[in-house]
Design a protein around this motif. Structure first.
Motif, PDB file in Angstrom:
ATOM      1  N   ALA A  50       0.844  -1.192   0.000  1.00 23.15           N
ATOM      2  CA  ALA A  50       0.000   0.000   0.000  1.00 23.15           C
ATOM      3  C   ALA A  50       0.875   1.236   0.000  1.00 23.15           C
ATOM      4  O   ALA A  50       2.032   1.197   0.447  1.00 23.15           O
ATOM      5  N   ILE A  51       0.304   2.327  -0.489  1.00 21.37           N
ATOM      6  CA  ILE A  51       1.037   3.588  -0.568  1.00 21.37           C
ATOM      7  C   ILE A  51       0.086   4.712  -0.187  1.00 21.37           C
ATOM      8  O   ILE A  51      -1.086   4.720  -0.572  1.00 21.37           O
ATOM      9  N   SER A  52       0.599   5.666   0.579  1.00 21.39           N
ATOM     10  CA  SER A  52      -0.221   6.808   0.975  1.00 21.39           C
ATOM     11  C   SER A  52      -0.422   7.757  -0.194  1.00 21.39           C
ATOM     12  O   SER A  52       0.273   7.679  -1.207  1.00 21.39           O
ATOM     13  N   TRP A  53      -1.370   8.674  -0.057  1.00 16.48           N
ATOM     14  CA  TRP A  53      -1.664   9.595  -1.157  1.00 16.48           C
ATOM     15  C   TRP A  53      -0.472  10.481  -1.472  1.00 16.48           C
ATOM     16  O   TRP A  53      -0.253  10.863  -2.626  1.00 16.48           O
ATOM     17  N   SER A  54       0.327  10.808  -0.446  1.00 18.22           N
ATOM     18  CA  SER A  54       1.475  11.690  -0.641  1.00 18.22           C
ATOM     19  C   SER A  54       2.722  10.943  -1.085  1.00 18.22           C
ATOM     20  O   SER A  54       3.762  11.555  -1.341  1.00 18.22           O
ATOM     21  N   ARG A  55       2.634   9.604  -1.148  1.00 15.45           N
ATOM     22  CA  ARG A  55       3.757   8.744  -1.550  1.00 15.45           C
ATOM     23  C   ARG A  55       4.884   8.705  -0.529  1.00 15.45           C
ATOM     24  O   ARG A  55       5.944   8.145  -0.820  1.00 15.45           O
ATOM     25  N   ASP A  56       4.696   9.294   0.637  1.00 10.75           N
ATOM     26  CA  ASP A  56       5.788   9.275   1.611  1.00 10.75           C
ATOM     27  C   ASP A  56       5.713   8.095   2.557  1.00 10.75           C
ATOM     28  O   ASP A  56       6.548   7.955   3.447  1.00 10.75           O
ATOM     29  N   ASN A  57       4.730   7.263   2.373  1.00  9.78           N
ATOM     30  CA  ASN A  57       4.596   6.088   3.224  1.00  9.78           C
ATOM     31  C   ASN A  57       4.182   4.886   2.382  1.00  9.78           C
ATOM     32  O   ASN A  57       3.168   4.922   1.681  1.00  9.78           O
ATOM     33  N   THR A  58       4.992   3.842   2.436  1.00 13.87           N
ATOM     34  CA  THR A  58       4.680   2.591   1.752  1.00 13.87           C
ATOM     35  C   THR A  58       4.807   1.444   2.746  1.00 13.87           C
ATOM     36  O   THR A  58       5.629   1.496   3.665  1.00 13.87           O
ATOM     37  N   VAL A  59       3.970   0.452   2.559  1.00 12.24           N
ATOM     38  CA  VAL A  59       3.969  -0.717   3.432  1.00 12.24           C
ATOM     39  C   VAL A  59       3.910  -1.960   2.557  1.00 12.24           C
ATOM     40  O   VAL A  59       3.197  -1.960   1.544  1.00 12.24           O
ATOM     41  N   TYR A  60       4.631  -3.005   2.961  1.00  6.91           N
ATOM     42  CA  TYR A  60       4.669  -4.243   2.194  1.00  6.91           C
ATOM     43  C   TYR A  60       4.413  -5.441   3.104  1.00  6.91           C
ATOM     44  O   TYR A  60       4.810  -5.449   4.271  1.00  6.91           O
ATOM     45  N   VAL A  64       6.665 -10.185   0.313  1.00 12.95           N
ATOM     46  CA  VAL A  64       7.069  -9.521  -0.928  1.00 12.95           C
ATOM     47  C   VAL A  64       8.088  -8.410  -0.696  1.00 12.95           C
ATOM     48  O   VAL A  64       8.623  -7.851  -1.663  1.00 12.95           O
ATOM     49  N   LYS A  65       8.344  -8.077   0.541  1.00 11.99           N
ATOM     50  CA  LYS A  65       9.267  -6.983   0.849  1.00 11.99           C
ATOM     51  C   LYS A  65      10.637  -7.263   0.265  1.00 11.99           C
ATOM     52  O   LYS A  65      11.162  -8.367   0.396  1.00 11.99           O
ATOM     53  N   GLY A  66      11.171  -6.251  -0.418  1.00 13.78           N
ATOM     54  CA  GLY A  66      12.471  -6.405  -1.052  1.00 13.78           C
ATOM     55  C   GLY A  66      12.384  -6.908  -2.481  1.00 13.78           C
ATOM     56  O   GLY A  66      13.374  -6.857  -3.222  1.00 13.78           O
ATOM     57  N   ILE A  70       5.816  -0.598  -4.863  1.00 14.68           N
ATOM     58  CA  ILE A  70       4.571   0.093  -5.203  1.00 14.68           C
ATOM     59  C   ILE A  70       4.877   1.563  -5.460  1.00 14.68           C
ATOM     60  O   ILE A  70       5.713   2.164  -4.773  1.00 14.68           O
ATOM     61  N   SER A  71       4.225   2.128  -6.451  1.00 18.76           N
ATOM     62  CA  SER A  71       4.410   3.538  -6.768  1.00 18.76           C
ATOM     63  C   SER A  71       3.100   4.092  -7.319  1.00 18.76           C
ATOM     64  O   SER A  71       2.203   3.332  -7.685  1.00 18.76           O
ATOM     65  N   ARG A  72       3.017   5.402  -7.387  1.00 22.23           N
ATOM     66  CA  ARG A  72       1.801   6.024  -7.922  1.00 22.23           C
ATOM     67  C   ARG A  72       2.154   7.305  -8.641  1.00 22.23           C
ATOM     68  O   ARG A  72       3.143   7.959  -8.326  1.00 22.23           O
ATOM     69  N   ASP A  73       1.304   7.648  -9.595  1.00 22.93           N
ATOM     70  CA  ASP A  73       1.427   8.900 -10.316  1.00 22.93           C
ATOM     71  C   ASP A  73       0.089   9.607 -10.171  1.00 22.93           C
ATOM     72  O   ASP A  73      -0.878   9.269 -10.861  1.00 22.93           O
ATOM     73  N   ASN A  74       0.018  10.558  -9.280  1.00 17.85           N
ATOM     74  CA  ASN A  74      -1.258  11.206  -8.996  1.00 17.85           C
ATOM     75  C   ASN A  74      -1.753  12.048 -10.166  1.00 17.85           C
ATOM     76  O   ASN A  74      -2.953  12.240 -10.346  1.00 17.85           O
ATOM     77  N   ALA A  75      -0.836  12.555 -10.975  1.00 10.36           N
ATOM     78  CA  ALA A  75      -1.235  13.342 -12.141  1.00 10.36           C
ATOM     79  C   ALA A  75      -1.946  12.461 -13.167  1.00 10.36           C
ATOM     80  O   ALA A  75      -2.839  12.936 -13.889  1.00 10.36           O
ATOM     81  N   LYS A  76      -1.551  11.184 -13.221  1.00 10.08           N
ATOM     82  CA  LYS A  76      -2.146  10.258 -14.177  1.00 10.08           C
ATOM     83  C   LYS A  76      -3.174   9.340 -13.539  1.00 10.08           C
ATOM     84  O   LYS A  76      -3.764   8.490 -14.217  1.00 10.08           O
ATOM     85  N   LEU A 102      -4.351   4.710   4.655  1.00 11.54           N
ATOM     86  CA  LEU A 102      -3.486   3.556   4.390  1.00 11.54           C
ATOM     87  C   LEU A 102      -3.753   2.488   5.446  1.00 11.54           C
ATOM     88  O   LEU A 102      -3.513   2.719   6.630  1.00 11.54           O
ATOM     89  N   ARG A 103      -4.248   1.360   4.966  1.00 10.38           N
ATOM     90  CA  ARG A 103      -4.532   0.259   5.871  1.00 10.38           C
ATOM     91  C   ARG A 103      -4.067  -1.039   5.245  1.00 10.38           C
ATOM     92  O   ARG A 103      -3.901  -1.134   4.030  1.00 10.38           O
ATOM     93  N   LEU A 104      -3.894  -2.050   6.106  1.00  6.54           N
ATOM     94  CA  LEU A 104      -3.421  -3.347   5.634  1.00  6.54           C
ATOM     95  C   LEU A 104      -4.561  -4.353   5.488  1.00  6.54           C
ATOM     96  O   LEU A 104      -4.342  -5.449   4.997  1.00  6.54           O
ATOM     97  N   ASP A 105      -5.729  -4.003   5.947  1.00 10.91           N
ATOM     98  CA  ASP A 105      -6.869  -4.920   5.851  1.00 10.91           C
ATOM     99  C   ASP A 105      -7.783  -4.486   4.719  1.00 10.91           C
ATOM    100  O   ASP A 105      -7.993  -3.303   4.476  1.00 10.91           O
TER     101      ASP A 105
END
Length: 122
Positions: A50-60, A64-66, A70-76, A102-105
């Motif tokens: 998961a990734i936060s709207w601001s992209r400053d927080n990601t969780v795995y 799958v970690k490593g 995950i990434s996002r392009d808010n403009a697109k 941002l949640r894991l469930d």
């Protein structure tokens, strides 16, 4: 109408890579957290990343970690999942989801795509 449409799934050999994309519309997804989940046959749908709207927080997920990014392009209005070093146990239908935080469930995500199949052969 809110829509999330995944693409990029397919068949790949173990050790290979795939890049999933999720195109969103009908809502201001730039302010939403975005997540990826997967469901293998006979198993519960599980959290992947998961990734936060601001992209400053990601969780795995630890599985799958490593290997996944995950990434996002808010403009697109898109969110991506780069999957490297794939293993047969990564085989599943992969879903993208959107929610206000941002949640894991999966209950934290009211909006879902239809899923895309990823199959990893050994």
């Amino acid at each position: 109408q809110v829509r999330l449409v995944e693409s990029g799934g397919g068949l790949v050999q173990a050790g290979g890579s795939l890049r999933l994309s999720c195109a969103t519309s009908g809502r201001t997804f730039s302010s939403d957290a975005m997540g990826w989940f997967r469901q293998a046959p006979g198993k519960e749908r599980e959290f992947v990343a998961a990734i936060s709207w601001s992209r400053d927080n990601t969780v795995y997920a630890s599985s799958v970690k490593g290997r996944f990014i995950i990434s996002r392009d808010n403009a697109k209005n898109t969110v991506n999942l780069q999957m490297n070093s794939l293993k047969p146990e990564d085989t599943a239908v992969y879903y993208c989801a959107a929610g206000s935080e941002l949640r894991l469930d999966r209950l934290g995500y009211p909006y879902w795509g239809q899923g895309t199949q990823v199959t990893v052969s050994s």
